[in-house]
Design an enzyme around this catalytic site. Structure first.
Site, PDB file in Angstrom:
ATOM      1  N   ASP A 184      39.166  29.543  29.374  1.00 58.69           N
ATOM      2  CA  ASP A 184      38.448  30.498  30.203  1.00 58.69           C
ATOM      3  C   ASP A 184      37.503  29.705  31.092  1.00 58.69           C
ATOM      4  O   ASP A 184      36.754  28.874  30.601  1.00 58.69           O
ATOM      5  CB  ASP A 184      37.655  31.449  29.293  1.00 58.69           C
ATOM      6  CG  ASP A 184      37.629  32.858  29.825  1.00 58.69           C
ATOM      7  OD1 ASP A 184      37.341  33.014  31.019  1.00 58.69           O
ATOM      8  OD2 ASP A 184      37.883  33.798  29.051  1.00 58.69           O
ATOM      9  N   ASP A 285      37.201  33.699  35.198  1.00 57.64           N
ATOM     10  CA  ASP A 285      36.293  34.819  35.021  1.00 57.64           C
ATOM     11  C   ASP A 285      35.765  35.334  36.365  1.00 57.64           C
ATOM     12  O   ASP A 285      35.333  34.540  37.210  1.00 57.64           O
ATOM     13  CB  ASP A 285      35.118  34.341  34.159  1.00 57.64           C
ATOM     14  CG  ASP A 285      34.260  35.471  33.634  1.00 57.64           C
ATOM     15  OD1 ASP A 285      34.752  36.278  32.842  1.00 57.64           O
ATOM     16  OD2 ASP A 285      33.073  35.542  34.034  1.00 57.64           O
ATOM     17  N   GLU A 343      40.628  36.795  36.789  1.00 58.79           N
ATOM     18  CA  GLU A 343      40.126  38.096  36.369  1.00 58.79           C
ATOM     19  C   GLU A 343      39.446  38.678  37.595  1.00 58.79           C
ATOM     20  O   GLU A 343      38.485  38.116  38.105  1.00 58.79           O
ATOM     21  CB  GLU A 343      39.127  37.969  35.225  1.00 58.79           C
ATOM     22  CG  GLU A 343      38.755  39.327  34.657  1.00 58.79           C
ATOM     23  CD  GLU A 343      37.279  39.520  34.371  1.00 58.79           C
ATOM     24  OE1 GLU A 343      36.943  40.471  33.663  1.00 58.79           O
ATOM     25  OE2 GLU A 343      36.442  38.746  34.883  1.00 58.79           O
ATOM     26  N   HIS A 414      39.035  41.597  25.555  1.00 62.39           N
ATOM     27  CA  HIS A 414      37.748  41.587  24.849  1.00 62.39           C
ATOM     28  C   HIS A 414      36.678  42.433  25.538  1.00 62.39           C
ATOM     29  O   HIS A 414      35.564  42.506  25.051  1.00 62.39           O
ATOM     30  CB  HIS A 414      37.260  40.143  24.741  1.00 62.39           C
ATOM     31  CG  HIS A 414      36.938  39.561  26.079  1.00 62.39           C
ATOM     32  ND1 HIS A 414      37.901  39.367  27.053  1.00 62.39           N
ATOM     33  CD2 HIS A 414      35.765  39.178  26.640  1.00 62.39           C
ATOM     34  CE1 HIS A 414      37.324  38.886  28.129  1.00 62.39           C
ATOM     35  NE2 HIS A 414      36.037  38.754  27.915  1.00 62.39           N
ATOM     36  N   ASP A 415      36.996  43.022  26.675  1.00 58.36           N
ATOM     37  CA  ASP A 415      36.017  43.817  27.417  1.00 58.36           C
ATOM     38  C   ASP A 415      36.270  45.318  27.335  1.00 58.36           C
ATOM     39  O   ASP A 415      35.592  46.086  28.020  1.00 58.36           O
ATOM     40  CB  ASP A 415      36.032  43.431  28.908  1.00 58.36           C
ATOM     41  CG  ASP A 415      35.429  42.073  29.158  1.00 58.36           C
ATOM     42  OD1 ASP A 415      34.604  41.612  28.348  1.00 58.36           O
ATOM     43  OD2 ASP A 415      35.786  41.449  30.176  1.00 58.36           O
TER      44      ASP A 415
HETATM   45  O1  TEU Z   1      34.049  40.377  32.805  1.00 60.29           O
HETATM   46  C1  TEU Z   1      33.736  40.879  34.038  1.00 60.29           C
HETATM   47  C2  TEU Z   1      33.778  42.341  34.220  1.00 60.29           C
HETATM   48  O2  TEU Z   1      33.599  42.809  35.302  1.00 60.29           O
HETATM   49  C3  TEU Z   1      34.009  43.244  33.097  1.00 60.29           C
HETATM   50  O3  TEU Z   1      35.185  43.502  32.637  1.00 60.29           O
HETATM   51  C4  TEU Z   1      32.771  43.438  32.340  1.00 60.29           C
HETATM   52  O4  TEU Z   1      32.931  43.365  30.972  1.00 60.29           O
HETATM   53  C5  TEU Z   1      32.222  44.778  32.651  1.00 60.29           C
HETATM   54  O5  TEU Z   1      32.510  45.136  33.941  1.00 60.29           O
HETATM   55  C6  TEU Z   1      30.762  44.781  32.500  1.00 60.29           C
HETATM   56  O6  TEU Z   1      30.257  45.957  33.041  1.00 60.29           O
HETATM   57  C7  TEU Z   1      34.003  39.009  32.597  1.00 60.29           C
HETATM   58  C8  TEU Z   1      34.217  38.712  31.133  1.00 60.29           C
HETATM   59  O7  TEU Z   1      35.502  39.113  30.768  1.00 60.29           O
HETATM   60  C9  TEU Z   1      33.143  39.378  30.340  1.00 60.29           C
HETATM   61  O8  TEU Z   1      33.333  39.235  28.966  1.00 60.29           O
HETATM   62  C10 TEU Z   1      31.831  38.759  30.761  1.00 60.29           C
HETATM   63  O9  TEU Z   1      30.781  39.431  30.123  1.00 60.29           O
HETATM   64  C11 TEU Z   1      31.638  38.828  32.273  1.00 60.29           C
HETATM   65  O10 TEU Z   1      32.782  38.446  32.993  1.00 60.29           O
HETATM   66  C12 TEU Z   1      30.537  37.882  32.687  1.00 60.29           C
HETATM   67  O11 TEU Z   1      30.948  36.572  32.544  1.00 60.29           O
END
Ligand code: TEU
Ligand code: CA
Length: 649
Positions: A184, A285, A343, A414-415
């Site tokens: 990542d 990310d 992402e 994971h989100d």
């Molecule tokens: O996620 C970015 C992101 O926009 C999301 O899916 C996020 O969890 C959500 O919108 C928050 O409101 C990435 C990573 O996958 C996430 O785990 C991190 O927290 C984020 O970036 C910051 O690095």
């Protein structure tokens, strides 16, 4: 083509970013595309639309959209950089990736936190499952304000995860098994504890200040109205320096300023460091957020209200995004032939194609998130997800691709809470629905990204109280809702619906006290459910786990299921999804009942249209069936959530 008042809605919809913005607005409002594509709307001058809508959104709304659309330099498909792809079908098109959330996978040293040695110990399991590559969520040195997405040192391993030797052992273990590894890469921001940021604070005139967005000012007014994804303003005040620092995520995740060339070079060097070690690529990310509009102007109010975040139009598809991606590919990825998946929250189909088309030299794949929630819904809403929407999403998506495009297919990460729970939380359907989702995911056309636990049919947790959650987003959101005057019960309902912690509870390996994840209380606790662990499922021939294995094995055997064309049939039929996958004369037919009711079945001839072959051989399904060849298609009904795969000869 520039977009202005004299342009028509049609022109806007033909502009890649325009198309995606309209789609996004419609999605957010829960409206159908017909709103835009009907001849009356399509012909409407934007100037007229501006007048008509000024009462609701203000003139500024359209001006903000014009700025956004007219600032991209390479916003059309005619821009071809070079023919980057050496091979027509690189390995990653056929791969099944498996995402590991390291904190929650396996704890080898008994401190309650998953680690690299834990993953190493499960490589046989993963190989046996049949996945080709792993994606590790961040394992770099980090103070863990956002579980590793706040990196303090890009070249060191987080102490809780182990050591660099553990990492090297893991990589070697994967190579030995013919598996690959992607890491990542979090390069939109660093931790505030990163050396660069510390130096920027220490020396207000030094070179590191412009690695970030640090603005002089006064404590009462932040530089603009942007808000953070983790609640509150996107600016943090540093009293000693009398400066504001930009953070789109937590107040310990400081945004990097990509305008700074020296900073970019340091990042590329760091990427090469990992590629030198032999990793196969990266998941990047929030990579679409790296280019912020010059001057960081205020976010438009109407857009902010609609998207729930102020300022987003100034960075989700910034003016230099394409340039940066190309530079990064050239400087870091290409020399190693490394794979990249971005992402990209907020990116739609057309802008996604611009980021990934094989001759544009940017990314290999992106994650488009528009299928994770139904139109008009957000992650924190409680509702039932209708699989018919998922079906329409992919029919539309696939219909828009050329042979230079390739997409990723994922349901969980994971989100997000588990897709399975959103569709139907009734435990009676759990295993069958889990199998249906896996069948779709592994037979649709695209690169598959499984999330840990999907092979077990994992579902959302029945958390009882905010004290059980660990995620910074959930904790901050709860606080924010209370401050806005919501009752505790209301705020909890919301947070529980959308919390990222559903996906982050430890993997259940066996039936022991902590599920074999750890010998002590884990950092985040999930409920142990009897009979759902890896151990229990391995012994049950009908388990989701054994089904997943069979499906992965079938996909591995059959190139048509990996690279074959996809042809949807009977597209309009509600609750029904069916498609062919075809390659070099080998064909598969996949059929799904998307509802929890029996579904009358079509006569064979009606689905057969266009295929000469006629012998349908049953390969796999989530409901036991007795007839394994052709005549089975004559059964009158599809069972609730039934999924079937036939080979045609
Ligand atoms: O996620 C970015 C992101 O926009 C999301 O899916 C996020 O969890 C959500 O919108 C928050 O409101 C990435 C990573 O996958 C996430 O785990 C991190 O927290 C984020 O970036 C910051 O690095
Ligand atoms: Ca540990």
């Amino acid at each position: 083509m520039p977009i202005h008042d004299d342009s028509r809605v049609r022109d806007l919809y033909e502009h890649p970013a325009g198309h995606d913005i309209i789609d996004k607005i419609l999605l957010q409002m829960g409206k159908s595309r017909k709103w835009i594509t009907n001849p009356f709307s399509a012909n409407l001058r934007l100037g007229t639309l501006k007048r008509l809508s000024s009462k609701f959104v203000g003139e500024d709304f359209w001006n903000s959209i014009y700025v956004l659309l007219n600032s991209g330099e390479d916003d059309d498909f005619s821009v071809q950089i070079q023919d980057i792809s050496k091979e027509k079908d690189p390995w990653w098109k056929e791969a099944v990736f498996y995402q590991i959330y390291p904190r929650s996978f396996c704890d080898a040293n008994g401190d309650g936190v998953g680690d690299l040695a834990g993953i190493l110990g499960k490589l046989d399991y993963l190989q046996d499952l049949g996945v080709d590559a792993l994606w590790l969520s961040p394992v770099y040195d980090s103070p863990n304000d956002d579980n590793g997405y706040d990196i303090r040192d890009y070249r060191a391993i987080m102490s809780e995860m182990g050591t660099m030797e553990d990492f090297d052992r893991l990589l070697a273990g994967l190579k030995r098994r013919g598996m690959r590894l992607i890491m990542d890469l979090v390069i939109n921001h660093t931790s505030d504890e990163h050396e660069w940021f510390q130096k920027a604070l220490d020396d207000p005139d030094g070179p590191y200040v412009s690695y970030y967005f640090l603005r002089q000012g006064t404590e009462d007014i932040p530089p603009n109205n942007w808000v953070s994804f983790f609640s509150g303003p996107a600016w943090r005040w540093f009293p000693e320096q009398k400066r504001w620092g930009l953070h789109l995520f937590s107040s310990k995740q400081m945004d990097l300023n990509w305008e700074n060339e020296a900073m970019r070079c340091e990042l590329y060097e760091m990427i090469r460091f990992w590629l030198e070690k032999g990793v196969d690529g990266f998941r990047l990310d929030v990579i679409n957020y790296i280019s912020k509009r010059q001057g960081l102007p205020d976010g438009n109010k109407a857009i902010g209200e609609l998207m729930q975040f102020y300022g987003i139009e100034h960075y989700f598809y910034g003016p230099k995004l394409h340039d940066y991606l190309r530079e990064m590919r050239k400087e870091a990825f290409s020399p190693y032939d490394a794979f990249s998946v971005g992402e990209t929250p907020g990116i739609g189909i057309e802008t996604g194609r611009l980021l990934t088309a094989s001759d544009r030299g940017e990314l290999d794949l992106i994650f488009n998130f528009d299928h994770l929630e139904m139109p008009g819904k957000v992650r924190f809403d409680r509702y039932r997800y209708d699989l018919n929407y998922l079906k329409e999403y992919y029919i539309e998506y696939h219909s828009r691709l050329s042979d230079k495009d390739w997409i990723s297919i994922f349901w969980d990460n994971h989100d997000n809470p588990h897709m399975l729970s959103k569709i139907n939380p009734d435990p009676a359907w759990r295993a069958r629905l889990a199998k249906l989702l896996l069948t779709m995911q592994l037979t649709l056309k695209g690169t598959v990204f499984l999330f840990q636990g999907q092979e077990l049919g994992r579902v959302n947790q029945n958390f009882q109280d905010i004290s059980e959650l660990r995620d910074i987003e959930s904790v901050n959101k709860y606080e924010e809702l209370l401050n806005a005057g919501q009752l505790r019960t209301q705020a909890w309902e919301t947070v529980l619906a959308g919390s990222r912690d559903h996906a982050r509870v430890p993997m259940p390996w066996d039936e022991s006290r902590y599920g074999g994840f750890s010998t002590v209380k884990p950092w985040l606790e999930g409920r142990t459910e009897e009979g759902r662990s890896v151990m229990a499922q391995a012994e049950d021939p009908d388990s989701v786990l054994n089904y997943a294995k069979a499906l992965l094995a079938l996909r591995k055997e059959q190139q048509a299921l990996r690279l074959g064309e996809i042809r949807y049939v009977d597209q309009k039929r509600n609750n029904y999804l069916a498609y062919f996958r075809e390659l070099d004369g080998v064909a598969f037919f996949c059929e799904f009942n998307l509802s929890d009711q029996k579904l009358p079945r079509r006569k064979l001839e009606s689905v057969q249209a266009g295929t000469k072959q006629s012998r349908y051989e049953y390969c796999l399904g989530n409901v036991p069936r007795y007839h394994r060849v052709g005549p089975d298609l004559e059964t009158e009904y599809l069972e609730p959530y039934e999924a079937l795969v036939y080979q045609i000869s």
